[in-house]
Motif scaffolding. Structure first.
Motif, PDB file in Angstrom:
ATOM      1  N   GLY A  76      11.546  36.084   4.576  1.00 18.49           N
ATOM      2  CA  GLY A  76      10.201  36.205   4.019  1.00 18.49           C
ATOM      3  C   GLY A  76      10.164  36.205   2.512  1.00 18.49           C
ATOM      4  N   ASP A  77      11.311  36.346   1.826  1.00 14.43           N
ATOM      5  CA  ASP A  77      11.295  36.278   0.370  1.00 14.43           C
ATOM      6  C   ASP A  77      12.457  35.421  -0.120  1.00 14.43           C
ATOM      7  OD1 ASP A  77      13.683  37.878  -0.277  1.00 14.43           O
ATOM      8  OD2 ASP A  77      12.534  39.601   0.416  1.00 14.43           O
ATOM      9  N   ILE A  78      12.391  35.030  -1.372  1.00 17.61           N
ATOM     10  CA  ILE A  78      13.348  34.061  -1.897  1.00 17.61           C
ATOM     11  C   ILE A  78      14.742  34.643  -2.064  1.00 17.61           C
ATOM     12  CG2 ILE A  78      12.966  34.460  -4.368  1.00 17.61           C
ATOM     13  CD1 ILE A  78      12.888  31.284  -4.556  1.00 17.61           C
ATOM     14  N   ILE A  79      14.849  35.955  -2.265  1.00 20.04           N
ATOM     15  CA  ILE A  79      16.167  36.576  -2.363  1.00 20.04           C
ATOM     16  C   ILE A  79      16.877  36.482  -1.020  1.00 20.04           C
ATOM     17  CG2 ILE A  79      17.436  38.724  -2.782  1.00 20.04           C
ATOM     18  CD1 ILE A  79      15.143  39.539  -4.664  1.00 20.04           C
ATOM     19  N   GLY A  80      16.165  36.873   0.044  1.00 20.35           N
ATOM     20  CA  GLY A  80      16.746  36.790   1.377  1.00 20.35           C
ATOM     21  C   GLY A  80      17.106  35.368   1.752  1.00 20.35           C
ATOM     22  N   GLN A  81      16.259  34.410   1.357  1.00 22.36           N
ATOM     23  CA  GLN A  81      16.538  33.010   1.671  1.00 22.36           C
ATOM     24  C   GLN A  81      17.779  32.519   0.935  1.00 22.36           C
ATOM     25  OE1 GLN A  81      13.330  30.181   1.588  1.00 22.36           O
ATOM     26  NE2 GLN A  81      11.850  31.678   2.370  1.00 22.36           N
ATOM     27  N   TYR A  82      17.946  32.949  -0.312  1.00 22.99           N
ATOM     28  CA  TYR A  82      19.148  32.547  -1.048  1.00 22.99           C
ATOM     29  C   TYR A  82      20.397  33.117  -0.380  1.00 22.99           C
ATOM     30  CZ  TYR A  82      22.737  32.058  -4.525  1.00 22.99           C
ATOM     31  OH  TYR A  82      23.930  31.748  -5.137  1.00 22.99           O
ATOM     32  N   ILE A  83      20.334  34.369   0.064  1.00 17.54           N
ATOM     33  CA  ILE A  83      21.475  34.988   0.747  1.00 17.54           C
ATOM     34  C   ILE A  83      21.792  34.243   2.041  1.00 17.54           C
ATOM     35  CG2 ILE A  83      22.249  37.098   1.922  1.00 17.54           C
ATOM     36  CD1 ILE A  83      20.677  38.676  -0.234  1.00 17.54           C
ATOM     37  N   ILE A  84      20.745  33.863   2.790  1.00 20.51           N
ATOM     38  CA  ILE A  84      20.952  33.087   4.019  1.00 20.51           C
ATOM     39  C   ILE A  84      21.601  31.743   3.689  1.00 20.51           C
ATOM     40  CG2 ILE A  84      19.783  31.866   5.899  1.00 20.51           C
ATOM     41  CD1 ILE A  84      17.656  34.125   5.806  1.00 20.51           C
ATOM     42  N   PHE A  85      21.109  31.082   2.644  1.00 21.00           N
ATOM     43  CA  PHE A  85      21.696  29.809   2.216  1.00 21.00           C
ATOM     44  C   PHE A  85      23.201  29.968   1.972  1.00 21.00           C
ATOM     45  CE2 PHE A  85      23.180  27.217  -1.337  1.00 21.00           C
ATOM     46  CZ  PHE A  85      22.880  25.937  -0.909  1.00 21.00           C
ATOM     47  N   CYS A  86      23.589  31.029   1.270  1.00 19.63           N
ATOM     48  CA  CYS A  86      25.008  31.263   0.961  1.00 19.63           C
ATOM     49  C   CYS A  86      25.818  31.509   2.228  1.00 19.63           C
ATOM     50  CB  CYS A  86      25.155  32.450   0.012  1.00 19.63           C
ATOM     51  SG  CYS A  86      24.506  32.133  -1.647  1.00 19.63           S
ATOM     52  N   LYS A  87      25.249  32.244   3.168  1.00 20.65           N
ATOM     53  CA  LYS A  87      25.990  32.540   4.398  1.00 20.65           C
ATOM     54  C   LYS A  87      26.127  31.298   5.282  1.00 20.65           C
ATOM     55  CE  LYS A  87      25.429  37.484   4.466  1.00 20.65           C
ATOM     56  NZ  LYS A  87      25.193  38.704   5.249  1.00 20.65           N
ATOM     57  N   VAL A  88      25.083  30.467   5.321  1.00 22.54           N
ATOM     58  CA  VAL A  88      25.186  29.200   6.054  1.00 22.54           C
ATOM     59  C   VAL A  88      26.285  28.347   5.424  1.00 22.54           C
ATOM     60  CG1 VAL A  88      24.004  27.026   6.585  1.00 22.54           C
ATOM     61  CG2 VAL A  88      22.799  29.205   6.857  1.00 22.54           C
ATOM     62  N   TYR A  89      26.301  28.308   4.103  1.00 22.09           N
ATOM     63  CA  TYR A  89      27.337  27.542   3.387  1.00 22.09           C
ATOM     64  C   TYR A  89      28.737  28.059   3.722  1.00 22.09           C
ATOM     65  CZ  TYR A  89      30.451  26.716  -0.576  1.00 22.09           C
ATOM     66  OH  TYR A  89      31.541  26.429  -1.356  1.00 22.09           O
ATOM     67  N   GLN A  90      28.900  29.382   3.746  1.00 23.81           N
ATOM     68  CA  GLN A  90      30.213  29.955   4.068  1.00 23.81           C
ATOM     69  C   GLN A  90      30.647  29.576   5.485  1.00 23.81           C
ATOM     70  OE1 GLN A  90      29.399  34.098   3.235  1.00 23.81           O
ATOM     71  NE2 GLN A  90      28.954  33.625   1.104  1.00 23.81           N
ATOM     72  N   GLU A  91      29.697  29.577   6.417  1.00 23.67           N
ATOM     73  CA  GLU A  91      30.012  29.192   7.802  1.00 23.67           C
ATOM     74  C   GLU A  91      30.411  27.719   7.886  1.00 23.67           C
ATOM     75  OE1 GLU A  91      26.408  30.136   9.765  1.00 23.67           O
ATOM     76  OE2 GLU A  91      26.725  32.317   9.695  1.00 23.67           O
ATOM     77  N   GLN A  92      29.678  26.857   7.179  1.00 24.84           N
ATOM     78  CA  GLN A  92      29.977  25.428   7.223  1.00 24.84           C
ATOM     79  C   GLN A  92      31.296  25.110   6.520  1.00 24.84           C
ATOM     80  OE1 GLN A  92      28.125  23.375   9.191  1.00 24.84           O
ATOM     81  NE2 GLN A  92      27.276  25.407   9.645  1.00 24.84           N
ATOM     82  N   ARG A  93      31.611  25.891   5.511  1.00 22.35           N
ATOM     83  CA  ARG A  93      32.876  25.665   4.805  1.00 22.35           C
ATOM     84  C   ARG A  93      34.071  25.979   5.704  1.00 22.35           C
ATOM     85  NH1 ARG A  93      34.261  28.002  -1.246  1.00 22.35           N
ATOM     86  NH2 ARG A  93      35.990  26.590  -1.679  1.00 22.35           N
ATOM     87  N   LYS A  94      33.904  26.972   6.571  1.00 20.95           N
ATOM     88  CA  LYS A  94      34.972  27.274   7.537  1.00 20.95           C
ATOM     89  C   LYS A  94      35.191  26.100   8.488  1.00 20.95           C
ATOM     90  CE  LYS A  94      34.189  32.291   7.565  1.00 20.95           C
ATOM     91  NZ  LYS A  94      33.661  33.428   8.368  1.00 20.95           N
ATOM     92  N   CYS A  95      34.115  25.389   8.787  1.00 25.85           N
ATOM     93  CA  CYS A  95      34.212  24.247   9.723  1.00 25.85           C
ATOM     94  C   CYS A  95      34.737  22.984   9.044  1.00 25.85           C
ATOM     95  CB  CYS A  95      32.841  23.949  10.328  1.00 25.85           C
ATOM     96  SG  CYS A  95      32.157  25.278  11.344  1.00 25.85           S
ATOM     97  N   TYR A  96      34.250  22.702   7.827  1.00 25.82           N
ATOM     98  CA  TYR A  96      34.507  21.397   7.221  1.00 25.82           C
ATOM     99  C   TYR A  96      35.310  21.455   5.918  1.00 25.82           C
ATOM    100  CZ  TYR A  96      30.742  20.176  10.457  1.00 25.82           C
ATOM    101  OH  TYR A  96      29.966  20.021  11.581  1.00 25.82           O
ATOM    102  N   GLY A  97      35.615  22.664   5.430  1.00 29.93           N
ATOM    103  CA  GLY A  97      36.396  22.765   4.198  1.00 29.93           C
ATOM    104  C   GLY A  97      35.607  22.339   2.977  1.00 29.93           C
ATOM    105  N   ASN A  98      36.342  21.976   1.914  1.00 31.86           N
ATOM    106  CA  ASN A  98      35.703  21.567   0.657  1.00 31.86           C
ATOM    107  C   ASN A  98      35.312  20.095   0.718  1.00 31.86           C
ATOM    108  OD1 ASN A  98      36.280  24.135  -0.114  1.00 31.86           O
ATOM    109  ND2 ASN A  98      37.746  23.606  -1.695  1.00 31.86           N
ATOM    110  N   THR A  99      34.303  19.793   1.520  1.00 29.45           N
ATOM    111  CA  THR A  99      33.892  18.408   1.729  1.00 29.45           C
ATOM    112  C   THR A  99      32.391  18.257   1.533  1.00 29.45           C
ATOM    113  OG1 THR A  99      33.481  18.711   4.103  1.00 29.45           O
ATOM    114  CG2 THR A  99      35.737  18.117   3.438  1.00 29.45           C
ATOM    115  N   ARG A 100      31.987  17.019   1.353  1.00 30.05           N
ATOM    116  CA  ARG A 100      30.550  16.732   1.234  1.00 30.05           C
ATOM    117  C   ARG A 100      29.813  17.118   2.510  1.00 30.05           C
ATOM    118  NH1 ARG A 100      27.207  13.634  -2.063  1.00 30.05           N
ATOM    119  NH2 ARG A 100      28.996  13.252  -3.412  1.00 30.05           N
ATOM    120  N   GLU A 101      30.496  17.019   3.656  1.00 28.19           N
ATOM    121  CA  GLU A 101      29.855  17.376   4.920  1.00 28.19           C
ATOM    122  C   GLU A 101      29.451  18.847   4.938  1.00 28.19           C
ATOM    123  OE1 GLU A 101      30.402  16.536   9.699  1.00 28.19           O
ATOM    124  OE2 GLU A 101      32.085  16.212   8.339  1.00 28.19           O
ATOM    125  N   THR A 102      30.281  19.712   4.341  1.00 29.57           N
ATOM    126  CA  THR A 102      29.918  21.126   4.227  1.00 29.57           C
ATOM    127  C   THR A 102      28.590  21.274   3.504  1.00 29.57           C
ATOM    128  OG1 THR A 102      32.172  21.996   4.288  1.00 29.57           O
ATOM    129  CG2 THR A 102      30.549  23.304   3.096  1.00 29.57           C
TER     130      THR A 102
END
Length: 279
Positions: A161-187
């Protein structure tokens, strides 16, 4: 002795890039002070430090609204209490710039005017036992009375509901995708796709997607450079230790491989040649 270590240029992170835009900076302020709903973009002044000589990325943010000076420090996913020192130093530098900008004389008789400080850290990792408030006195000096203290509010809620929470969610999604795809454009592209699908920072990501991809891919490249540099330093330290032990007679040249298995055959030959030249 010259410092030959590589220096990072001061680059935007997604954090600082997002809040360069006044409309998102206003949303950030409203998330921190929902009671102050009448504030407009024109009343917000970005005072983020632009020219700081640092070895790492300077991903902190400063802005003022009325009599408030807000400093936000991005802790990313790894927690350290040293964030308190970082926030305090950032605050002092921001005040230094403020007094210079407002042409106030700190050595004069007249008491200067200064905005009231508010310090925050945005933490994007697992909270575990991290408290809501951290402070210099409590966390460094066992609560003792000290000449200068700093209290910092920790922001960690995943609130869409607020931009701080959304930024934190963005970072956590990124961390999850990095575990899957590493340091790649796909991440990066998967992170952006998932967040847009969830309506997380959607407007920002749709309008600035290319820039966000460029920022994150640049950070990947810099990480690789620094990892290679750190490995070189570590290897050089081991080689120097091996040379020292041979020179002091603690080990023989033909025992280097046994005591230092991490050294390559090329490294061992280089050490042998160097030691023999000094005999």
């Amino acid at each position: 002795m010259p410092d030959n270590s590589p220096k990072r240029k001061i680059r935007d992170s997604v954090f600082t890039h997002l809040f360069q835009e006044k409309k998102y900076l206003l949303q950030l302020y409203q998330a921190l002070h929902p009671e102050d709903g009448a504030v407009t973009e024109d009343e917000i002044a970005d005072v983020t430090l632009k020219h700081v000589l640092v070895d790492g990325d300077y991903n902190d943010l400063g802005f003022s609204v009325g009599d408030r000076l807000m400093v936000l420090v991005e802790s990313q996913s790894t927690w350290t209490m040293n964030i308190i020192i970082r926030a305090l130093m950032y605050l002092m530098q921001t005040y230094h710039d403020y007094f210079r900008r407002t042409k106030q004389n700190l050595y004069g008789n007249k008491k200067v005017k200064m905005p009231k400080p508010e310090l925050y850290v945005i933490f994007t990792g697992e909270r575990k036992t991290i408290p809501d408030i951290i402070s210099l006195s409590k966390d460094f000096f066992n609560g003792a009375g000290i000449a200068v203290d700093a209290q910092i509010k920790v922001l960690y809620q995943e609130n869409e509901g607020d931009i701080i929470g959304q930024y934190i969610i963005f970072c956590k999604v990124y961390q999850e995708q990095r575990k899957c795809y590493g340091n790649t454009r796909e991440t990066v592209t998967e992170t952006i796709r998932i967040c847009k699908d969830r309506n997380v920072l959607k407007e920002y990501l749709e309008s600035r997607e290319k820039e966000v991809v460029d920022i994150m891919m640049t950070l990947f490249d810099e990480e690789q450079i620094y990892k290679a540099f750190e490995n070189d330093i570590k290897q050089e330290t081991v080689k120097n230790k091996a040379i020292f032990m041979v020179q002091k007679g603690k080990i023989a040249i033909d025992e280097i491989a046994e005591y230092f298995p991490e050294l390559s055959e090329e490294d061992r030959k280089e050490i042998e040649s160097q030691v023999l030249q000094q005999v």
